[in-house]
Design an enzyme around this catalytic site. Structure first.
Site, PDB file in Angstrom:
ATOM      1  N   TYR A 192       0.857  -1.194   0.000  1.00  0.00           N
ATOM      2  CA  TYR A 192       0.000   0.000   0.000  1.00  0.00           C
ATOM      3  C   TYR A 192       0.886   1.235   0.000  1.00  0.00           C
ATOM      4  O   TYR A 192       1.549   1.543   0.990  1.00  0.00           O
ATOM      5  CB  TYR A 192      -0.894  -0.038   1.241  1.00  0.00           C
ATOM      6  CG  TYR A 192      -1.960   1.033   1.325  1.00  0.00           C
ATOM      7  CD1 TYR A 192      -2.187   1.951   0.302  1.00  0.00           C
ATOM      8  CD2 TYR A 192      -2.763   1.118   2.458  1.00  0.00           C
ATOM      9  CE1 TYR A 192      -3.163   2.917   0.398  1.00  0.00           C
ATOM     10  CE2 TYR A 192      -3.751   2.081   2.568  1.00  0.00           C
ATOM     11  CZ  TYR A 192      -3.953   2.979   1.539  1.00  0.00           C
ATOM     12  OH  TYR A 192      -4.930   3.938   1.647  1.00  0.00           O
TER      13      TYR A 192
ATOM     14  N   LYS B 296      -1.173  -1.129  -4.355  1.00  0.00           N
ATOM     15  CA  LYS B 296      -2.201  -0.096  -4.414  1.00  0.00           C
ATOM     16  C   LYS B 296      -1.468   1.232  -4.360  1.00  0.00           C
ATOM     17  O   LYS B 296      -0.817   1.551  -3.358  1.00  0.00           O
ATOM     18  CB  LYS B 296      -3.176  -0.204  -3.245  1.00  0.00           C
ATOM     19  CG  LYS B 296      -4.206   0.927  -3.247  1.00  0.00           C
ATOM     20  CD  LYS B 296      -5.054   0.956  -1.987  1.00  0.00           C
ATOM     21  CE  LYS B 296      -6.011   2.152  -2.040  1.00  0.00           C
ATOM     22  NZ  LYS B 296      -6.797   2.305  -0.783  1.00  0.00           N
TER      23      LYS B 296
END
Length: 290
Positions: free
Chosen positions: A137, A165
């Site tokens: 992330y 992400k």
């Protein structure tokens, strides 16, 4: 081996009581059903839009348990299992893996975090503890560490680091990841449409709570090569996405979700609700979706 993740990932709100003091698990189940019925491909719980910094460890565990049991394979499930201490991240990751999560969303250690070698070690030790695929992330504005395309390539040397992400908000960065053939989910609201057209594997964003049917339709239109229709739909979605990006994010998404989709309550204190002026501006941004 899990199937490859792709499509629309709803970064699910954590529904609260009206005053934000306690998690409302009945509202959570109702909201999960709404997201599934809209056709989202993946649901993520306990992420940033899920207000994880303001949840106790016990609440995060129970939310993951309730979600896994209630979803029951109807869509893919991602559980955010980040922690500053590697040992805590491992514990959370093992709990999520035991529930059958399809992937784990893991931040680099944040605040005064480690060097790149330390970040690599953090992911490596988590990956050694679980077999569940890991999605790195990247949200450097909050984590303080930027997972660059080169660093993500290095992370992919770890067997089960499978996805990234990217919520850098940098479209050039996103295209660099795509051009390098890396499995990227876009996390920046204002260019979700453009990310899909550019070839992102999917979009992982909080706005889906307030516009789940539209988000799925946008993905389906792009995948079907109907970019003109997708662009027309995006024009209706864009004002709200810009509002979310430019205002306190979680209160904005929850306010919109309360108005358009389901009652998910307020954010937990000390996060404040939107001002009356912001609510009026949000109402205008939501008009194209009504």
């Amino acid at each position: 081996m899990s199937q490859e993740l792709k499509g629309i990932c709803a970064a699910a709100c954590t529904p609260m009581s009206d005053d934000g003091s306690s998690v409302d698990y009945d509202r959570l189940k109702t909201h999960l059903d709404t997201l599934i019925e809209a056709g989202v491909h993946i649901i993520a719980v306990c992420g940033g839009t899920g207000e994880f910094p303001f949840l106790s460890t016990e609440e995060k565990r129970r939310i993951a348990e309730v979600a896994a049991r209630h979803i029951d394979g109807r869509t893919k499930l991602i559980v955010q299992s980040s922690a500053i201490r590697t040992e805590d991240a491992i514990e959370a990751s093992r709990h999520a893996a035991d529930l059958g999560a399809d992937a784990l969303l893991v931040l680099p250690p944040y605040f005064e975090g480690p060097t790149p070698d330390g970040v690599y070690s953090h992911y490596e030790r988590i990956a050694q503890a679980v077999k569940t695929p890991i999605m790195a992330y990247n949200i450097p504005v909050h984590s303080g560490f930027d997972i660059t395309p080169d660093f993500f390539k290095r992370l992919q040397q770890i067997d089960n680091v499978k996805y990234i992400k990217d919520t850098s908000g940098n479209f050039v960065r996103l295209q660099e990841l795509i051009a390098a053939g890396l499995p990227v989910f876009n996390g920046a609201d204002p260019f979700a449409f453009h990310a899909l057209v550019a070839g992102a594997q999917g979009c992982f964003w909080g706005a889906v709570n307030a516009m789940p049917r539209q988000a799925v339709e946008l993905y389906n239109l792009v995948q079907a090569g109907q970019a003109t229709k997708a662009a027309e739909l995006w024009k209706r979605m864009l004002p709200a996405n810009l509002f979310f990006w430019n205002h306190p994010y979680n209160p904005a998404v929850k306010a919109a979700t309360n108005l358009l989709v389901n009652k998910v309550g307020a954010c937990r204190q000390p996060v404040q609700p939107l001002s009356d002026a912001d609510l009026r501006e949000l109402d205008v941004a939501l008009q194209p979706l009504r």
